[in-house]
Design an enzyme around this catalytic site. Structure first.
Site, PDB file in Angstrom:
ATOM      1  N   GLY A 172       0.823  -1.216   0.000  1.00 35.40           N
ATOM      2  CA  GLY A 172       0.000   0.000   0.000  1.00 35.40           C
ATOM      3  C   GLY A 172       0.852   1.259   0.000  1.00 35.40           C
ATOM      4  O   GLY A 172       0.749   2.094   0.901  1.00 35.40           O
ATOM      5  N   LYS A 180      -3.265  -1.185  -8.427  1.00 37.68           N
ATOM      6  CA  LYS A 180      -3.334  -0.766  -9.834  1.00 37.68           C
ATOM      7  C   LYS A 180      -2.180  -1.393 -10.607  1.00 37.68           C
ATOM      8  O   LYS A 180      -1.226  -1.890 -10.009  1.00 37.68           O
ATOM      9  CB  LYS A 180      -3.257   0.761  -9.919  1.00 37.68           C
ATOM     10  CG  LYS A 180      -4.417   1.438  -9.206  1.00 37.68           C
ATOM     11  CD  LYS A 180      -4.167   2.917  -8.991  1.00 37.68           C
ATOM     12  CE  LYS A 180      -5.002   3.443  -7.838  1.00 37.68           C
ATOM     13  NZ  LYS A 180      -4.238   3.740  -6.626  1.00 37.68           N
ATOM     14  N   TYR A 210     -13.161  -2.127  11.811  1.00 38.57           N
ATOM     15  CA  TYR A 210     -11.821  -1.587  11.590  1.00 38.57           C
ATOM     16  C   TYR A 210     -10.981  -1.785  12.858  1.00 38.57           C
ATOM     17  O   TYR A 210      -9.886  -2.335  12.821  1.00 38.57           O
ATOM     18  CB  TYR A 210     -11.897  -0.097  11.218  1.00 38.57           C
ATOM     19  CG  TYR A 210     -10.541   0.540  11.091  1.00 38.57           C
ATOM     20  CD1 TYR A 210      -9.736   0.276   9.989  1.00 38.57           C
ATOM     21  CD2 TYR A 210     -10.037   1.382  12.088  1.00 38.57           C
ATOM     22  CE1 TYR A 210      -8.475   0.850   9.878  1.00 38.57           C
ATOM     23  CE2 TYR A 210      -8.791   1.953  11.980  1.00 38.57           C
ATOM     24  CZ  TYR A 210      -8.009   1.688  10.874  1.00 38.57           C
ATOM     25  OH  TYR A 210      -6.752   2.238  10.767  1.00 38.57           O
ATOM     26  N   SER A 211     -11.551  -1.344  13.984  1.00 34.84           N
ATOM     27  CA  SER A 211     -10.838  -1.495  15.258  1.00 34.84           C
ATOM     28  C   SER A 211     -10.518  -2.959  15.525  1.00 34.84           C
ATOM     29  O   SER A 211      -9.388  -3.298  15.897  1.00 34.84           O
ATOM     30  CB  SER A 211     -11.678  -0.943  16.412  1.00 34.84           C
ATOM     31  OG  SER A 211     -11.779   0.455  16.346  1.00 34.84           O
ATOM     32  N   ALA A 212     -11.499  -3.825  15.310  1.00 30.39           N
ATOM     33  CA  ALA A 212     -11.291  -5.255  15.589  1.00 30.39           C
ATOM     34  C   ALA A 212     -10.179  -5.826  14.706  1.00 30.39           C
ATOM     35  O   ALA A 212      -9.363  -6.637  15.160  1.00 30.39           O
ATOM     36  CB  ALA A 212     -12.594  -6.025  15.378  1.00 30.39           C
ATOM     37  N   LYS A 221      -7.624  -4.267  13.623  1.00 34.31           N
ATOM     38  CA  LYS A 221      -6.336  -3.790  14.144  1.00 34.31           C
ATOM     39  C   LYS A 221      -6.010  -4.449  15.495  1.00 34.31           C
ATOM     40  O   LYS A 221      -4.859  -4.751  15.773  1.00 34.31           O
ATOM     41  CB  LYS A 221      -6.343  -2.258  14.267  1.00 34.31           C
ATOM     42  CG  LYS A 221      -6.473  -1.529  12.931  1.00 34.31           C
ATOM     43  CD  LYS A 221      -5.315  -1.808  11.985  1.00 34.31           C
ATOM     44  CE  LYS A 221      -5.335  -0.937  10.744  1.00 34.31           C
ATOM     45  NZ  LYS A 221      -4.229  -1.223   9.808  1.00 34.31           N
ATOM     46  N   SER A 262       0.971   3.477  -2.596  1.00 37.14           N
ATOM     47  CA  SER A 262       0.530   4.421  -3.642  1.00 37.14           C
ATOM     48  C   SER A 262       0.056   5.740  -3.053  1.00 37.14           C
ATOM     49  O   SER A 262      -0.074   6.719  -3.769  1.00 37.14           O
ATOM     50  CB  SER A 262      -0.596   3.793  -4.468  1.00 37.14           C
ATOM     51  OG  SER A 262      -1.716   3.556  -3.633  1.00 37.14           O
ATOM     52  N   SER A 263      -0.246   5.762  -1.751  1.00 38.36           N
ATOM     53  CA  SER A 263      -0.695   7.027  -1.164  1.00 38.36           C
ATOM     54  C   SER A 263      -0.440   7.018   0.343  1.00 38.36           C
ATOM     55  O   SER A 263       0.000   6.007   0.901  1.00 38.36           O
ATOM     56  CB  SER A 263      -2.185   7.257  -1.450  1.00 38.36           C
ATOM     57  OG  SER A 263      -2.974   6.458  -0.598  1.00 38.36           O
ATOM     58  N   GLY A 264      -0.691   8.165   0.957  1.00 36.84           N
ATOM     59  CA  GLY A 264      -0.684   8.265   2.416  1.00 36.84           C
ATOM     60  C   GLY A 264       0.594   7.810   3.101  1.00 36.84           C
ATOM     61  O   GLY A 264       1.708   8.152   2.684  1.00 36.84           O
TER      62      GLY A 264
END
Ligand SMILES: NC(=O)c1ccc[n+]([C@@H]2O[C@H](COP(=O)([O-])OP(=O)(O)OC[C@H]3O[C@@H](n4cnc5c(N)ncnc54)[C@H](OP(=O)(O)O)[C@@H]3O)[C@@H](O)[C@H]2O)c1
Length: 275
Positions: A10, A36, A151-153, A155, A12-14
Site C-alpha cells: 500500500g 493498480k 476496523y478497530s477489531a 487492528k 501508492s498514497s498516504g
C-alpha cells in the site's frame, strides 16, 4: 547505515507513500505495492545515494498476486530485509447495520491481507536468518471506536498476531513490531467505505453521522503521513524494536492513560468523543 531491501504494501498514497519516499531517500531499495497496474521493470534511477522506489502490483487479498510480487523482488535482489504491512482500508457503520460479509471484507484486507504477506515472507526471512516485520496498526487497535468496530477489531487482531509472532520468530533472528498512528491526513478518509445499510435511515443514523463527521474532521486535521514514516524508519534502525509504538506524544499519553485508568473512564471519554 546499512541499506535494506524493503517491501511496503500500500505505497501508492498516504503513510505507505511517505514511508517509501523517506526510506528511498535514506538509500534503501524500496518496493512499494498498489492494486493498480504497475510495471515492475520501471525501477527509477538511483537518487544518488543508491535508494529507489519500485512500484509493483499487489492485492493483499490474493495469494497469487502476493506470491508474484515477492518473486519479482527476490529475483532482482535475492533477499527482503524488511516488510512493512501497511495496506489497509476502513469500513464505517454501526455493528447492527454492517453485514457479516462486509465485516469479513474489512478483515480480508487489514488482517488476512497482512497475514498473507507475512506468511509468504517468513520462510525467506528464516532462510536469511534475519528480517524485520513492521505492521501498521492504529490507536484504534488499542481503543475501540464506535461505528468503526470492524476496523478497530481488525487492528486489535493484528496487535494480537504480532505479540505472538515475536515469540515464534525470535529464535530465527526475525523481529516484529506494530506502529500505531492516530489521526493522519491521508486518502484514508476519502477511501473509507460505508456499510450499505449505514447509508440508509436506521436507528443509528443520527449518532453515526455525527461520529463519522468527527472522525473525518480529526483525520483531515491530523498529522502529515511523514510523521508516521519517521517512526517506521526509526523502528527499522532499532536492533530490538518494542512490541508497539504510538505515533506522537498525544497518542502515547492517551495509550498510557488507557493502561492506568479504570476502563469505565476510557469508555466514557470515547463515548463523549464519538457517540
Ligand atoms: N489515516 C489515518 O488516520 C490512519 C490512522 C491509523 C492507522 N492508519 C493505517 O495506516 C495504513 C495506511 O493507510 P493510509 O492512511 O495511508 O490510507 P490511504 O492513503 O488510503 O492508503 C491506503 C493504501 O493501502 C492500499 N490498499 C488498500 N487495499 C489494498 C489491498 N487490498 N491490497 C493492496 N493494497 C491495498 C492502497 O493502495 P491502492 O489503492 O493503490 O491499491 C493505498 O496505497 C492503513 O493500514 C490504515 O489502517 C491510518
Amino acid at each position: 547505515m546499512k541499506k535494506h531491501v524493503i517491501l511496503i504494501t500500500g505505497a501508492s498514497s498516504g503513510i505507505g507513500k511517505a514511508t517509501a519516499e523517506l526510506l528511498s531517500a535514506q538509500g534503501h531499495h524500496v518496493y512499494g505495492t498498489t492494486r493498480k497496474a504497475a510495471d515492475p521493470s520501471q525501477i527509477p534511477a538511483s537518487n544518488g545515494s543508491g535508494g529507489f522506489i519500485s512500484m509493483l502490483t499487489m492485492d493483499v487479498t490474493s495469494d497469487a498476486s502476493v506470491a508474484s510480487a515477492i518473486e519479482t523482488i527476490l529475483s532482482k535482489e535475492g533477499r527482503i530485509d524488511v516488510l512493512i504491512c501497511n495496506a489497509g482500508t476502513g469500513i464505517a457503520g454501526s455493528i447492527e447495520d454492517t453485514t457479516v460479509d462486509e465485516a469479513k471484507s474489512q478483515f480480508e484486507t487489514n488482517f488476512f491481507g497482512a497475514l498473507r504477506v507475512m506468511r509468504s515472507l517468513l520462510p525467506v526471512m528464516r532462510a536469511q536468518g534475519t528480517g524485520k516485520i513492521i505492521a501498521v496498526s492504529s490507536v484504534a487497535g488499542i481503543i475501540s471506536i464506535p461505528y468503526q468496530a470492524h476496523y478497530s477489531a481488525s487492528k486489535f487482531a493484528i496487535e494480537g498476531l504480532i505479540e505472538a509472532l515475536r515469540h515464534e520468530i525470535a529464535p530465527f533472528g526475525i523481529k516484529a513490531c506494530v506502529v500505531e498512528p492516530g489521526d493522519t491526513k491521508t486518502g484514508f478518509t476519502q477511501n473509507r467505505v460505508l456499510a450499505q445499510k449505514a447509508r440508509e435511515q436506521t436507528a443509528y443514523s443520527e449518532r453515526f453521522t455525527r461520529s463519522l463527521a468527527r472522525m473525518e474532521h480529526d483525520e483531515q486535521n491530523g498529522v502529515p503521513p511523514l510523521a508516521v514514516a519517521k517512526v517506521i524508519a526509526r523502528m527499522i534502525k532499532k536492533r530490538n524494536p518494542p512490541i508497539r509504538v504510538a505515533v506522537g506524544f498525544q497518542y502515547k499519553a492517551i495509550l498510557l492513560l488507557k493502561r492506568i485508568m479504570p476502563s469505565r473512564l476510557t469508555e466514557k471519554i470515547v463515548g463523549m468523543l464519538y457517540n
